[in-house]
Write a protein that holds these residues in place. Structure first.
Motif, PDB file in Angstrom:
ATOM      1  N   GLN A 213       0.931  -1.145   0.043  1.00 19.64           N
ATOM      2  CA  GLN A 213      -0.098   0.038   0.051  1.00 19.64           C
ATOM      3  C   GLN A 213       0.937   1.349  -0.029  1.00 19.64           C
ATOM      4  O   GLN A 213       0.142   2.361   0.061  1.00 19.64           O
ATOM      5  N   GLN A 214       2.098   0.927  -0.048  1.00 15.41           N
ATOM      6  CA  GLN A 214       3.097   2.117   0.299  1.00 15.41           C
ATOM      7  C   GLN A 214       2.920   3.187  -1.210  1.00 15.41           C
ATOM      8  O   GLN A 214       2.700   2.444  -2.361  1.00 15.41           O
ATOM      9  N   GLU A 215       3.347   4.350  -1.007  1.00 16.66           N
ATOM     10  CA  GLU A 215       3.059   5.114  -2.325  1.00 16.66           C
ATOM     11  C   GLU A 215       4.470   6.008  -2.351  1.00 16.66           C
ATOM     12  O   GLU A 215       4.670   6.609  -1.494  1.00 16.66           O
ATOM     13  N   PRO A 216       5.061   5.734  -3.476  1.00 18.32           N
ATOM     14  CA  PRO A 216       6.350   6.590  -3.616  1.00 18.32           C
ATOM     15  C   PRO A 216       6.202   8.028  -3.917  1.00 18.32           C
ATOM     16  O   PRO A 216       7.208   8.733  -4.120  1.00 18.32           O
ATOM     17  N   ASP A 217       4.781   8.615  -4.279  1.00 21.09           N
ATOM     18  CA  ASP A 217       4.678  10.015  -4.599  1.00 21.09           C
ATOM     19  C   ASP A 217       3.330  10.236  -4.047  1.00 21.09           C
ATOM     20  O   ASP A 217       2.515   9.500  -3.593  1.00 21.09           O
ATOM     21  N   TYR A 218       2.755  11.501  -4.484  1.00 18.55           N
ATOM     22  CA  TYR A 218       1.514  11.654  -4.186  1.00 18.55           C
ATOM     23  C   TYR A 218       0.440  11.068  -5.328  1.00 18.55           C
ATOM     24  O   TYR A 218       0.898  10.381  -6.040  1.00 18.55           O
TER      25      TYR A 218
ATOM     26  N   ARG B 134      -8.539  17.013  -7.522  1.00 18.64           N
ATOM     27  CA  ARG B 134      -8.095  16.081  -8.726  1.00 18.64           C
ATOM     28  C   ARG B 134      -6.516  15.857  -8.532  1.00 18.64           C
ATOM     29  O   ARG B 134      -5.886  16.736  -8.161  1.00 18.64           O
ATOM     30  N   PRO B 135      -6.128  14.556  -9.015  1.00 15.19           N
ATOM     31  CA  PRO B 135      -4.915  14.213  -8.641  1.00 15.19           C
ATOM     32  C   PRO B 135      -3.814  15.003  -9.481  1.00 15.19           C
ATOM     33  O   PRO B 135      -2.517  15.198  -9.107  1.00 15.19           O
ATOM     34  N   GLU B 136      -4.187  15.742 -10.737  1.00  7.99           N
ATOM     35  CA  GLU B 136      -3.265  16.425 -11.701  1.00  7.99           C
ATOM     36  C   GLU B 136      -3.039  17.723 -10.954  1.00  7.99           C
ATOM     37  O   GLU B 136      -2.297  18.586 -11.319  1.00  7.99           O
ATOM     38  N   ASN B 137      -4.007  18.357  -9.947  1.00  8.96           N
ATOM     39  CA  ASN B 137      -3.518  19.353  -9.126  1.00  8.96           C
ATOM     40  C   ASN B 137      -2.895  19.343  -7.980  1.00  8.96           C
ATOM     41  O   ASN B 137      -2.507  20.446  -7.265  1.00  8.96           O
ATOM     42  N   ILE B 138      -2.771  18.188  -7.546  1.00 13.95           N
ATOM     43  CA  ILE B 138      -2.149  17.773  -6.276  1.00 13.95           C
ATOM     44  C   ILE B 138      -0.721  18.259  -5.918  1.00 13.95           C
ATOM     45  O   ILE B 138      -0.355  18.955  -5.202  1.00 13.95           O
ATOM     46  N   GLU B 139       0.132  18.128  -7.024  1.00 16.22           N
ATOM     47  CA  GLU B 139       1.733  18.557  -6.970  1.00 16.22           C
ATOM     48  C   GLU B 139       1.828  20.088  -6.770  1.00 16.22           C
ATOM     49  O   GLU B 139       2.487  20.622  -5.708  1.00 16.22           O
ATOM     50  N   ASP B 140       0.846  20.850  -7.494  1.00 13.44           N
ATOM     51  CA  ASP B 140       0.948  22.196  -7.427  1.00 13.44           C
ATOM     52  C   ASP B 140       0.598  22.619  -6.274  1.00 13.44           C
ATOM     53  O   ASP B 140       0.933  23.843  -5.347  1.00 13.44           O
ATOM     54  N   LEU B 141      -0.843  22.290  -5.628  1.00 12.74           N
ATOM     55  CA  LEU B 141      -1.438  22.395  -4.377  1.00 12.74           C
ATOM     56  C   LEU B 141      -0.313  22.457  -3.299  1.00 12.74           C
ATOM     57  O   LEU B 141      -0.288  23.239  -2.272  1.00 12.74           O
ATOM     58  N   MET B 142       0.397  21.214  -3.213  1.00 10.33           N
ATOM     59  CA  MET B 142       1.219  20.829  -2.241  1.00 10.33           C
ATOM     60  C   MET B 142       2.591  21.870  -2.305  1.00 10.33           C
ATOM     61  O   MET B 142       2.924  22.082  -0.990  1.00 10.33           O
ATOM     62  N   ASP B 143       3.000  22.009  -3.213  1.00  4.73           N
ATOM     63  CA  ASP B 143       4.054  23.186  -3.377  1.00  4.73           C
ATOM     64  C   ASP B 143       3.723  24.285  -2.792  1.00  4.73           C
ATOM     65  O   ASP B 143       4.323  24.947  -1.893  1.00  4.73           O
TER      66      ASP B 143
END
Length: 496
Positions: free
Chosen positions: A253-258, A279-288
């Motif tokens: 169940q481990q995740e290497p990324d968001y 949405r998953p495509e927005n997560i990297e930007d939101l987390m930054d």
């Protein structure tokens, strides 16, 4: 018939997709020209006289909202993007470039749209704060000559959660929490602290998992405990969050990324959806943007308990991983409290235990914003149970008002510091005394002694006849002696 003004007028007029503002203003209500206020579902509704009604324009209602209803960057940014907004706002500023609320409107427009208006800097006037420091928790101010304003926002233009200073939250301070902890722990010596450190880490690990109704393996117990012990000692980075997530979850169940899939919080079927995260495509930007907000908050005087609320709640709503987000959010609470220097070295504040004691309130508190976000989200669930989000929703998560959650968490932290923490350490001390007394009396293994102590303490000082079956090799005389020893140890503890 009440007619909306300010943010409510802007919302209706432009059909904004936003989480409702904490204040709704109207004129022409049932009470006529008499001003009146009432709070419904955490929203203050106020009826104002007709004389308070602003000019029926976008700019008129914007200025009214900023002056009388506070800041709401989610509303402001969407209004600024409307056709004709730029020209109308520019014209309004040109009429009164040095006005208090004109300057704030000017600042918000350029700050949120990242677009400069073709205007010269305002003439030198007295500097004022963007956010009212009596109303909001703020960061260290940065002077901006263009508007003669001090930017004291506890975030930035792309991620700016706000917390209002309610009467309860005004009492929060690092000094008061530190004093509370000092009073609660003053009577314990270093030896007790050494034992308590290990005990509290285990307790926090167990209760954090119980909140999620998940059993935790011994291996994860140890690894998550070690992670908790490192709270406050390592920088908060994406890599650190992924490391914590992979400690929590089993290998498959481990995740290497968001996350790269759309998930949701709640039960099966469309009616069970409590929160559809971004949405998953927005997560990297939101987390930054989230990490940038974290850095801004870290360099502020916002009380640690309030900062812990901002970080933990905003993280839960973003839900950047498929699973484990709740426990990471509670790790963030420990991380903030540890970095603030409030906690003694090695001591974990068992906040998860406090949350577990109020678990229903915990979910109801989170649900206030979850429902509002859900109401603004278009989604559907297919026959396989997969959810699909229609349209953009990342704007719903960038400018949340986290006042209610922060107030609730601060109450929990205060209760844990004053009552639960010393209670759990007292239980540990009592268990140690009982263990030693029984060890002197009986020829049992350490495992058997620990089990007996737990049974006695869980049963108000008695080893019940049903539980005695687990120690069939003991005699009736042994059991009578056990009852006497337990009664004596508990009596000593009561006197103290």
């Amino acid at each position: 018939m009440p007619v909306p003004i300010g943010y409510e007028w802007l919302k209706e007029h432009f059909q904004l997709s936003v989480v409702p503002h904490s204040v709704r203003s109207f004129t022409g209500g049932l009470l006529g020209t008499r001003a009146d206020q009432i709070k419904r579902h955490e929203i203050l509704e106020q009826n104002l006289p007709d004389s308070a009604r602003p000019e029926e324009t976008l700019a008129g209602h914007l200025l009214f909202a900023l002056e009388h209803e506070g800041a709401n960057p989610a509303y402001l940014r969407q209004v600024f993007l409307q056709t004709g907004a730029k020209d109308q706002i520019q014209s309004t500023i040109q009429k009164r470039p040095s006005g208090r609320w004109s300057r704030r409107l000017w600042f918000w427009y350029e700050y949120l749209t990242e677009t400069l208006l073709p205007l010269p800097d305002c003439k030198a006037v007295k500097y004022e704060s963007v956010l009212d420091e009596e109303r909001y928790f703020t960061a260290h101010p940065i002077n901006i000559r263009r508007y003669c304003l001090r930017n004291n926002l506890p975030g930035h233009g792309r991620f700016l959660p706000l917390v209002q200073k309610t009467d309860a939250l005004r009492k929060e301070s690092d000094a008061s929490l530190e004093q509370c902890l000092h009073s609660a722990l003053a009577d314990y010596d270093e030896e007790v602290f050494a034992r308590a450190s290990r005990f509290l880490t285990t307790y926090e690990t167990r209760t954090s998992s119980e909140i999620e109704s998940e059993n935790i393996t011994p291996d994860k117990y140890i690894r998550f405990g070690r992670a908790l012990e490192m709270a406050g000692q390592t920088p908060l980075t994406k890599e650190r969050l992924i490391e914590i997530q992979n400690i929590i979850k089993d290998g498959h169940q481990q995740e290497p990324d968001y996350r790269v899939e759309q998930n949701y919080i709640g039960g099966p079927g469309p009616q069970g959806v409590a929160l559809p995260p971004p949405r998953p495509e927005n997560i990297e930007d939101l987390m930054d943007d989230w990490f940038t907000m974290v850095e801004r908050l870290a360099d502020s005087d916002v009380p640690a308990s309030v900062r812990a609320g901002i970080l933990s709640a905003s993280f839960v709503y973003l839900h950047p991983f498929i699973d484990g987000n709740g426990r990471i959010s509670r790790y963030l609470i420990q991380d903030v409290l540890a970095k603030s220097g409030i906690l003694k070295s090695g001591i974990i504040l068992p906040v998860s235990g406090g949350i577990l004691n109020r678990q229903k309130d915990y979910y109801q508190t989170l649900d206030l914003l979850s429902r509002a976000i859900c109401a603004q989200t278009d989604y559907y669930i297919d026959e396989a149970g997969h959810i699909t989000i229609e349209g953009e929703t990342d704007h719903l998560f960038r400018y949340l008002d986290l006042t209610h959650y922060c107030q609730w968490l601060c109450e929990v932290i205060g209760d844990v510091a004053a009552h639960l923490l010393p209670k759990e350490i007292d239980t540990l001390v009592l268990a140690d005394r009982l263990y030693r007394a029984l060890d002197d009396l009986l020829d049992l293994s350490a495992k058997e002694l620990r089990l007996m102590v737990k049974i006695i303490l869980d049963n108000e000082g008695k080893l019940s006849k049903r539980k005695r079956k687990q120690f069939e090799f003991l005699t009736e005389h042994d059991f009578k002696q056990i009852d006497l020893v337990a009664a004596e140890v508990l009596k000593i503890n009561t006197r103290q």
